[in-house]
Design a protein around this motif. Structure first.
Motif, PDB file in Angstrom:
ATOM      1  N   ILE A  20     -62.950 -22.299  12.559  1.00 29.01           N
ATOM      2  CA  ILE A  20     -62.526 -21.004  13.085  1.00 29.01           C
ATOM      3  C   ILE A  20     -63.128 -19.856  12.279  1.00 29.01           C
ATOM      4  O   ILE A  20     -63.573 -18.857  12.844  1.00 29.01           O
ATOM      5  N   LEU A  21     -63.158 -19.990  10.960  1.00 34.46           N
ATOM      6  CA  LEU A  21     -63.547 -18.886  10.084  1.00 34.46           C
ATOM      7  C   LEU A  21     -65.045 -18.793   9.788  1.00 34.46           C
ATOM      8  O   LEU A  21     -65.499 -17.783   9.262  1.00 34.46           O
ATOM      9  N   THR A  22     -65.798 -19.816  10.109  1.00 36.91           N
ATOM     10  CA  THR A  22     -67.222 -19.819   9.773  1.00 36.91           C
ATOM     11  C   THR A  22     -67.988 -18.749  10.523  1.00 36.91           C
ATOM     12  O   THR A  22     -67.579 -18.308  11.603  1.00 36.91           O
ATOM     13  N   ARG A  23     -69.087 -18.352   9.915  1.00 36.96           N
ATOM     14  CA  ARG A  23     -70.023 -17.457  10.598  1.00 36.96           C
ATOM     15  C   ARG A  23     -71.230 -18.241  11.103  1.00 36.96           C
ATOM     16  O   ARG A  23     -72.147 -17.653  11.666  1.00 36.96           O
ATOM     17  N   ASP A  24     -71.212 -19.546  10.876  1.00 33.76           N
ATOM     18  CA  ASP A  24     -72.292 -20.391  11.369  1.00 33.76           C
ATOM     19  C   ASP A  24     -72.212 -20.479  12.891  1.00 33.76           C
ATOM     20  O   ASP A  24     -71.120 -20.390  13.469  1.00 33.76           O
ATOM     21  N   PRO A  25     -73.350 -20.693  13.545  1.00 34.11           N
ATOM     22  CA  PRO A  25     -73.322 -20.855  15.001  1.00 34.11           C
ATOM     23  C   PRO A  25     -72.540 -22.110  15.378  1.00 34.11           C
ATOM     24  O   PRO A  25     -72.399 -23.039  14.577  1.00 34.11           O
ATOM     25  N   GLY A  27     -71.476 -25.590  16.404  1.00 37.47           N
ATOM     26  CA  GLY A  27     -72.176 -26.841  16.160  1.00 37.47           C
ATOM     27  C   GLY A  27     -72.834 -26.893  14.790  1.00 37.47           C
ATOM     28  O   GLY A  27     -73.409 -27.905  14.420  1.00 37.47           O
ATOM     29  N   GLY A  28     -72.739 -25.795  14.025  1.00 43.62           N
ATOM     30  CA  GLY A  28     -73.336 -25.735  12.694  1.00 43.62           C
ATOM     31  C   GLY A  28     -72.442 -26.402  11.661  1.00 43.62           C
ATOM     32  O   GLY A  28     -71.482 -27.107  11.988  1.00 43.62           O
ATOM     33  N   ALA A  29     -72.723 -26.133  10.409  1.00 41.45           N
ATOM     34  CA  ALA A  29     -72.033 -26.785   9.295  1.00 41.45           C
ATOM     35  C   ALA A  29     -70.604 -26.291   9.080  1.00 41.45           C
ATOM     36  O   ALA A  29     -69.845 -26.914   8.357  1.00 41.45           O
ATOM     37  N   ALA A  30     -70.218 -25.195   9.712  1.00 39.84           N
ATOM     38  CA  ALA A  30     -68.868 -24.618   9.576  1.00 39.84           C
ATOM     39  C   ALA A  30     -68.544 -24.306   8.115  1.00 39.84           C
ATOM     40  O   ALA A  30     -67.477 -24.629   7.619  1.00 39.84           O
ATOM     41  N   ARG A  31     -69.483 -23.640   7.443  1.00 36.42           N
ATOM     42  CA  ARG A  31     -69.307 -23.273   6.038  1.00 36.42           C
ATOM     43  C   ARG A  31     -68.375 -22.072   5.907  1.00 36.42           C
ATOM     44  O   ARG A  31     -68.388 -21.184   6.753  1.00 36.42           O
ATOM     45  N   ILE A  32     -67.587 -22.087   4.829  1.00 40.55           N
ATOM     46  CA  ILE A  32     -66.800 -20.902   4.465  1.00 40.55           C
ATOM     47  C   ILE A  32     -66.886 -20.745   2.948  1.00 40.55           C
ATOM     48  O   ILE A  32     -67.127 -21.721   2.228  1.00 40.55           O
ATOM     49  N   PRO A  33     -66.685 -19.526   2.453  1.00 42.80           N
ATOM     50  CA  PRO A  33     -66.730 -19.324   0.999  1.00 42.80           C
ATOM     51  C   PRO A  33     -65.648 -20.134   0.285  1.00 42.80           C
ATOM     52  O   PRO A  33     -64.536 -20.306   0.802  1.00 42.80           O
ATOM     53  N   PHE A  34     -65.990 -20.616  -0.924  1.00 48.07           N
ATOM     54  CA  PHE A  34     -65.027 -21.395  -1.694  1.00 48.07           C
ATOM     55  C   PHE A  34     -63.744 -20.617  -1.913  1.00 48.07           C
ATOM     56  O   PHE A  34     -62.658 -21.188  -1.849  1.00 48.07           O
ATOM     57  N   GLU A  35     -63.840 -19.330  -2.167  1.00 48.47           N
ATOM     58  CA  GLU A  35     -62.641 -18.523  -2.425  1.00 48.47           C
ATOM     59  C   GLU A  35     -61.678 -18.570  -1.246  1.00 48.47           C
ATOM     60  O   GLU A  35     -60.468 -18.691  -1.422  1.00 48.47           O
ATOM     61  N   THR A  36     -62.208 -18.491  -0.039  1.00 48.06           N
ATOM     62  CA  THR A  36     -61.379 -18.558   1.170  1.00 48.06           C
ATOM     63  C   THR A  36     -60.768 -19.940   1.308  1.00 48.06           C
ATOM     64  O   THR A  36     -59.569 -20.087   1.564  1.00 48.06           O
ATOM     65  N   VAL A  74     -68.292 -23.902   1.114  1.00 52.42           N
ATOM     66  CA  VAL A  74     -67.695 -25.211   1.340  1.00 52.42           C
ATOM     67  C   VAL A  74     -68.104 -25.688   2.726  1.00 52.42           C
ATOM     68  O   VAL A  74     -67.983 -24.952   3.704  1.00 52.42           O
ATOM     69  N   LEU A  75     -68.568 -26.909   2.791  1.00 52.50           N
ATOM     70  CA  LEU A  75     -68.913 -27.537   4.061  1.00 52.50           C
ATOM     71  C   LEU A  75     -67.862 -28.596   4.364  1.00 52.50           C
ATOM     72  O   LEU A  75     -67.273 -29.185   3.448  1.00 52.50           O
ATOM     73  N   ILE A  76     -67.626 -28.863   5.618  1.00 54.11           N
ATOM     74  CA  ILE A  76     -66.618 -29.840   6.021  1.00 54.11           C
ATOM     75  C   ILE A  76     -66.895 -31.197   5.372  1.00 54.11           C
ATOM     76  O   ILE A  76     -65.976 -31.878   4.951  1.00 54.11           O
ATOM     77  N   ARG A  77     -68.144 -31.548   5.242  1.00 62.59           N
ATOM     78  CA  ARG A  77     -68.464 -32.859   4.670  1.00 62.59           C
ATOM     79  C   ARG A  77     -68.054 -32.967   3.189  1.00 62.59           C
ATOM     80  O   ARG A  77     -68.007 -34.055   2.637  1.00 62.59           O
ATOM     81  N   HIS A  78     -67.774 -31.849   2.544  1.00 63.85           N
ATOM     82  CA  HIS A  78     -67.333 -31.871   1.147  1.00 63.85           C
ATOM     83  C   HIS A  78     -65.949 -32.469   0.988  1.00 63.85           C
ATOM     84  O   HIS A  78     -65.575 -32.871  -0.108  1.00 63.85           O
ATOM     85  N   PHE A  79     -65.175 -32.514   2.047  1.00 64.63           N
ATOM     86  CA  PHE A  79     -63.841 -33.073   1.946  1.00 64.63           C
ATOM     87  C   PHE A  79     -63.612 -34.061   3.047  1.00 64.63           C
ATOM     88  O   PHE A  79     -62.707 -34.739   3.197  1.00 64.63           O
TER      89      PHE A  79
END
Length: 79
Positions: A20-25, A27-36, A74-79
């Motif tokens: 929901i919070l990512t700025r990636d397009p 289907g992308g990696a759905a990255r968000i800042p670690f702080e968030t 942070v990428l989803i695959r990290h967790f």
């Protein structure tokens, strides 16, 4: 909180939050800042009641190490 209420799983909720919070397009990696990520995870873990503060800190430390390798994201695959 809505994701957590619907899914009743902290990691599933965090995955949804990233999507929901990512700025990636889409289907992308759905990255968000670690702080968030850290803020949301810490808050949800505290209301979950089954995850100790020590477990939360250890988990976030591992995620932060991964995020540091990806410009603080942070990428989803990290967790």
């Amino acid at each position: 909180i809505s994701c957590w209420n619907l899914l009743q799983s902290l990691l599933s909720s965090m995955k949804q939050a990233c999507e929901i919070l990512t700025r990636d397009p889409e289907g992308g990696a759905a990255r968000i800042p670690f702080e968030t990520f850290s803020f949301l995870y810490s808050y949800l873990a505290s209301i979950d009641g089954e995850i100790s503060e020590a477990e939360t800190k250890a988990f976030l430390h591992e995620i932060n190490e991964q995020a540091d390798k990806h410009s603080g994201m942070v990428l989803i695959r990290h967790f």
